[in-house]
Design a protein around this motif. Structure first.
Motif, PDB file in Angstrom:
ATOM      1  N   THR A  75       0.947  -1.156   0.057  1.00 26.92           N
ATOM      2  CA  THR A  75      -0.015   0.001  -0.059  1.00 26.92           C
ATOM      3  C   THR A  75       0.899   1.244  -0.195  1.00 26.92           C
ATOM      4  OG1 THR A  75      -0.209   0.092   2.409  1.00 26.92           O
ATOM      5  CG2 THR A  75      -1.852  -1.075   1.316  1.00 26.92           C
ATOM      6  N   TYR A  76       0.376   2.434  -0.497  1.00 26.06           N
ATOM      7  CA  TYR A  76       0.874   3.687  -0.228  1.00 26.06           C
ATOM      8  C   TYR A  76      -0.213   4.352   0.416  1.00 26.06           C
ATOM      9  CZ  TYR A  76       1.967   8.622  -1.553  1.00 26.06           C
ATOM     10  OH  TYR A  76       2.318   9.826  -1.410  1.00 26.06           O
ATOM     11  N   LEU A  77       0.095   4.739   1.595  1.00 28.66           N
ATOM     12  CA  LEU A  77      -1.037   5.382   2.353  1.00 28.66           C
ATOM     13  C   LEU A  77      -0.662   6.592   2.847  1.00 28.66           C
ATOM     14  CD1 LEU A  77      -2.766   3.665   5.382  1.00 28.66           C
ATOM     15  CD2 LEU A  77      -1.605   5.715   5.556  1.00 28.66           C
ATOM     16  N   THR A  78      -1.475   7.559   2.728  1.00 33.19           N
ATOM     17  CA  THR A  78      -1.301   9.196   2.938  1.00 33.19           C
ATOM     18  C   THR A  78      -2.755   9.671   3.518  1.00 33.19           C
ATOM     19  OG1 THR A  78      -2.018  10.416   0.948  1.00 33.19           O
ATOM     20  CG2 THR A  78       0.224   9.322   1.060  1.00 33.19           C
ATOM     21  N   SER A  79      -2.764  10.706   3.815  1.00 34.58           N
ATOM     22  CA  SER A  79      -3.866  11.591   4.310  1.00 34.58           C
ATOM     23  C   SER A  79      -3.747  12.800   3.304  1.00 34.58           C
ATOM     24  CB  SER A  79      -3.876  11.956   5.912  1.00 34.58           C
ATOM     25  OG  SER A  79      -2.654  12.595   6.027  1.00 34.58           O
ATOM     26  N   ALA A  80      -2.983  12.662   2.313  1.00 33.86           N
ATOM     27  CA  ALA A  80      -2.944  13.805   1.251  1.00 33.86           C
ATOM     28  C   ALA A  80      -4.371  14.032   0.528  1.00 33.86           C
ATOM     29  CB  ALA A  80      -1.862  13.894   0.560  1.00 33.86           C
ATOM     30  N   GLY A  81      -5.235  12.937   0.375  1.00 32.19           N
ATOM     31  CA  GLY A  81      -6.379  12.942  -0.335  1.00 32.19           C
ATOM     32  C   GLY A  81      -5.961  12.856  -1.849  1.00 32.19           C
ATOM     33  N   THR A  82      -6.503  13.812  -2.457  1.00 30.47           N
ATOM     34  CA  THR A  82      -6.410  14.040  -4.083  1.00 30.47           C
ATOM     35  C   THR A  82      -5.141  14.917  -4.285  1.00 30.47           C
ATOM     36  OG1 THR A  82      -8.158  15.523  -4.249  1.00 30.47           O
ATOM     37  CG2 THR A  82      -8.736  13.280  -4.834  1.00 30.47           C
ATOM     38  N   GLY A  83      -4.409  15.487  -3.315  1.00 20.32           N
ATOM     39  CA  GLY A  83      -3.565  16.509  -3.710  1.00 20.32           C
ATOM     40  C   GLY A  83      -2.551  15.972  -4.645  1.00 20.32           C
ATOM     41  N   ARG A  84      -1.739  16.789  -5.205  1.00 17.89           N
ATOM     42  CA  ARG A  84      -0.529  16.405  -6.164  1.00 17.89           C
ATOM     43  C   ARG A  84       0.677  17.064  -5.688  1.00 17.89           C
ATOM     44  NH1 ARG A  84      -3.680  14.224 -10.312  1.00 17.89           N
ATOM     45  NH2 ARG A  84      -1.887  14.259 -11.702  1.00 17.89           N
ATOM     46  N   THR A  91      -4.047   4.164  -0.574  1.00 19.60           N
ATOM     47  CA  THR A  91      -4.820   3.920   0.514  1.00 19.60           C
ATOM     48  C   THR A  91      -5.070   5.362   0.969  1.00 19.60           C
ATOM     49  OG1 THR A  91      -4.379   1.783   1.024  1.00 19.60           O
ATOM     50  CG2 THR A  91      -5.613   2.879   2.810  1.00 19.60           C
ATOM     51  N   SER A  92      -6.126   6.234   0.889  1.00 18.42           N
ATOM     52  CA  SER A  92      -6.456   7.384   1.505  1.00 18.42           C
ATOM     53  C   SER A  92      -7.037   7.352   2.833  1.00 18.42           C
ATOM     54  CB  SER A  92      -7.201   8.217   0.728  1.00 18.42           C
ATOM     55  OG  SER A  92      -7.346   9.489   1.101  1.00 18.42           O
ATOM     56  N   VAL A  93      -6.480   8.077   3.921  1.00 15.04           N
ATOM     57  CA  VAL A  93      -7.115   8.106   5.242  1.00 15.04           C
ATOM     58  C   VAL A  93      -7.261   9.447   5.587  1.00 15.04           C
ATOM     59  CG1 VAL A  93      -6.134   5.849   5.766  1.00 15.04           C
ATOM     60  CG2 VAL A  93      -4.867   7.693   6.275  1.00 15.04           C
ATOM     61  N   SER A  94      -8.045   9.432   6.945  1.00 15.16           N
ATOM     62  CA  SER A  94      -8.235  11.153   7.219  1.00 15.16           C
ATOM     63  C   SER A  94      -6.893  11.379   8.056  1.00 15.16           C
ATOM     64  CB  SER A  94      -9.312  10.998   8.154  1.00 15.16           C
ATOM     65  OG  SER A  94      -9.194  10.083   9.621  1.00 15.16           O
ATOM     66  N   PRO A  95      -6.651  12.762   8.448  1.00 16.16           N
ATOM     67  CA  PRO A  95      -5.524  12.803   9.120  1.00 16.16           C
ATOM     68  C   PRO A  95      -5.582  12.406  10.751  1.00 16.16           C
ATOM     69  CG  PRO A  95      -6.506  14.909   8.124  1.00 16.16           C
ATOM     70  CD  PRO A  95      -7.559  13.787   7.982  1.00 16.16           C
ATOM     71  N   VAL A 107       1.857  14.549   9.159  1.00 18.38           N
ATOM     72  CA  VAL A 107       0.306  14.713   8.931  1.00 18.38           C
ATOM     73  C   VAL A 107       0.102  16.145   8.576  1.00 18.38           C
ATOM     74  CG1 VAL A 107      -1.869  14.746  10.129  1.00 18.38           C
ATOM     75  CG2 VAL A 107      -0.234  12.892  10.638  1.00 18.38           C
ATOM     76  N   ALA A 108       0.862  17.341   9.041  1.00 19.86           N
ATOM     77  CA  ALA A 108       0.744  18.624   8.653  1.00 19.86           C
ATOM     78  C   ALA A 108       1.252  18.785   7.052  1.00 19.86           C
ATOM     79  CB  ALA A 108       1.582  19.453   9.269  1.00 19.86           C
ATOM     80  N   LEU A 109       2.336  18.145   6.697  1.00 17.84           N
ATOM     81  CA  LEU A 109       2.650  18.052   5.322  1.00 17.84           C
ATOM     82  C   LEU A 109       1.844  17.400   4.424  1.00 17.84           C
ATOM     83  CD1 LEU A 109       5.127  18.774   3.511  1.00 17.84           C
ATOM     84  CD2 LEU A 109       6.036  16.661   4.038  1.00 17.84           C
ATOM     85  N   ASP A 110       1.047  16.301   4.778  1.00 17.41           N
ATOM     86  CA  ASP A 110       0.285  15.809   4.012  1.00 17.41           C
ATOM     87  C   ASP A 110      -1.005  16.969   3.970  1.00 17.41           C
ATOM     88  OD1 ASP A 110       1.646  13.444   3.368  1.00 17.41           O
ATOM     89  OD2 ASP A 110      -0.041  11.897   4.095  1.00 17.41           O
ATOM     90  N   GLY A 111      -1.328  17.365   4.829  1.00 23.24           N
ATOM     91  CA  GLY A 111      -2.159  18.471   4.585  1.00 23.24           C
ATOM     92  C   GLY A 111      -2.160  19.668   3.881  1.00 23.24           C
ATOM     93  N   ASN A 112      -0.789  20.077   3.668  1.00 25.86           N
ATOM     94  CA  ASN A 112      -0.271  20.883   2.973  1.00 25.86           C
ATOM     95  C   ASN A 112      -0.714  20.421   1.271  1.00 25.86           C
ATOM     96  OD1 ASN A 112       2.487  22.100   4.881  1.00 25.86           O
ATOM     97  ND2 ASN A 112       0.417  22.531   4.875  1.00 25.86           N
ATOM     98  N   ILE A 113       0.068  19.133   1.166  1.00 25.14           N
ATOM     99  CA  ILE A 113      -0.397  18.501  -0.153  1.00 25.14           C
ATOM    100  C   ILE A 113      -1.600  18.628  -0.535  1.00 25.14           C
ATOM    101  CG2 ILE A 113       0.084  16.463  -1.500  1.00 25.14           C
ATOM    102  CD1 ILE A 113       2.664  15.803   0.412  1.00 25.14           C
TER     103      ILE A 113
END
Length: 285
Positions: free
Chosen positions: A160-169, A224-228, A249-255
């Motif tokens: 898996t590639y798991l992040t909380s970045a959602g659809t961010g690029r 795999t997309s998860v919540s912060p 988590v903050a960085l993924d939020g920035n993304i």
């Protein structure tokens, strides 16, 4: 031309020196400074001058820069988040005292306006450079593909590639691309006083990263997309400390908010070629 490259025992600094030499700068005109004595010894064997310095040790910086007699300083931003403003202040003060006539600084995307978690220290450093009166070139480096080396290892084990970045690029490029940009602005005219927004040519999302990992590893990898909140819990359960969890988590939020997806094309223009594609960058890393 006499050039001092800070952080020369780190990945980016070492690559900058390699690209300077490949673009025709004599090793004898370069001084690499850093903390790792073994890496400095290896660098010295190539003909590059070296000096041991620590960004937190103002005296070591003053001695190294005065001894080098450099007219140009490449200030590779420090790696110790939270300490960089004072460390960079030490470097800039030493440069001014040594009579340096140009600074090239590796900053962060849109450092003066971005909400990126890493931006404030870079914004402060850019302000210090401008206040110093020393002519400058600011290279606002985007994200490095090499930052995903650990992701490769995790994907190999978990699939898996798991992040909380959602659809961010993320418009990442390889570290060597950014290093070559430094060499480019030092070996061609017209860059004084300029600020460049550097990034990879293509911004990828989580699904595209999973596809690249699938190809790289030769096994299925699923995005795999998860919540912060879920992400924080997963990282805590994996044993990461609170500070690291908060940063990731903050960085993924920035993304997720689109702060690392810019594709200005300026990096490719500076280096005279397309930036390294994601898959190629992961493979090299």
């Amino acid at each position: 031309m006499s050039i001092v490259v800070t952080g020369a025992t780190g990945h980016l600094g070492a690559l900058i020196i390699d690209h300077l030499i490949s673009r025709g700068i004599s090793a004898a005109e370069i001084t690499g400074v850093g903390r790792n004595a073994d890496r400095l010894a290896a660098l010295s064997a190539t003909g590059v001058h070296t000096a041991t310095v620590d960004y937190s040790d103002a005296a070591s910086l003053a001695t190294a820069l005065a001894g080098a007699g450099a007219d140009t300083l490449v200030l590779v931003s420090g790696s110790e988040v939270g300490q960089r403003v004072q460390q960079h202040t030490n470097v800039i003060n030493a440069a001014k005292a040594a009579g340096v006539t140009r600074i090239v600084y590796t900053s962060a995307p849109k450092a003066d306006t971005s909400a990126l978690i890493l931006a404030p220290e870079h914004k402060a450093t850019e302000e210090l450079i401008r206040a110093s009166g020393i002519p400058f070139t600011i290279l606002r480096n985007g994200w490095y593909t090499e930052n995903y080396q650990n992701v490769v290892a995790v994907a190999r084990q978990s699939g898996t590639y798991l992040t909380s970045a959602g659809t961010g690029r993320v418009s990442s490029a390889s570290r060597t691309d950014y290093a070559e940009a430094v060499a480019a602005v030092l070996t061609s005219p017209g860059h004084e006083g300029k600020t460049y927004e550097l990034s990879g040519d293509v911004a990828w999302d989580g699904t595209e990263m999973a596809t690249a990992l699938t190809t790289l590893l030769g096994q299925p990898v699923v995005f795999t997309s998860v919540s912060p909140e879920q992400h924080a819990g997963i990282l805590q359960n994996a044993g990461l400390d609170e500070g690291t969890v908060g940063f990731v988590v903050a960085l993924d939020g920035n993304i997720r908010d689109g702060l690392l997806d810019g594709t200005s094309g300026e990096l490719a223009t500076l280096i005279g070629r397309p930036t390294t594609p994601l898959l190629d960058g992961l493979h090299a890393a």
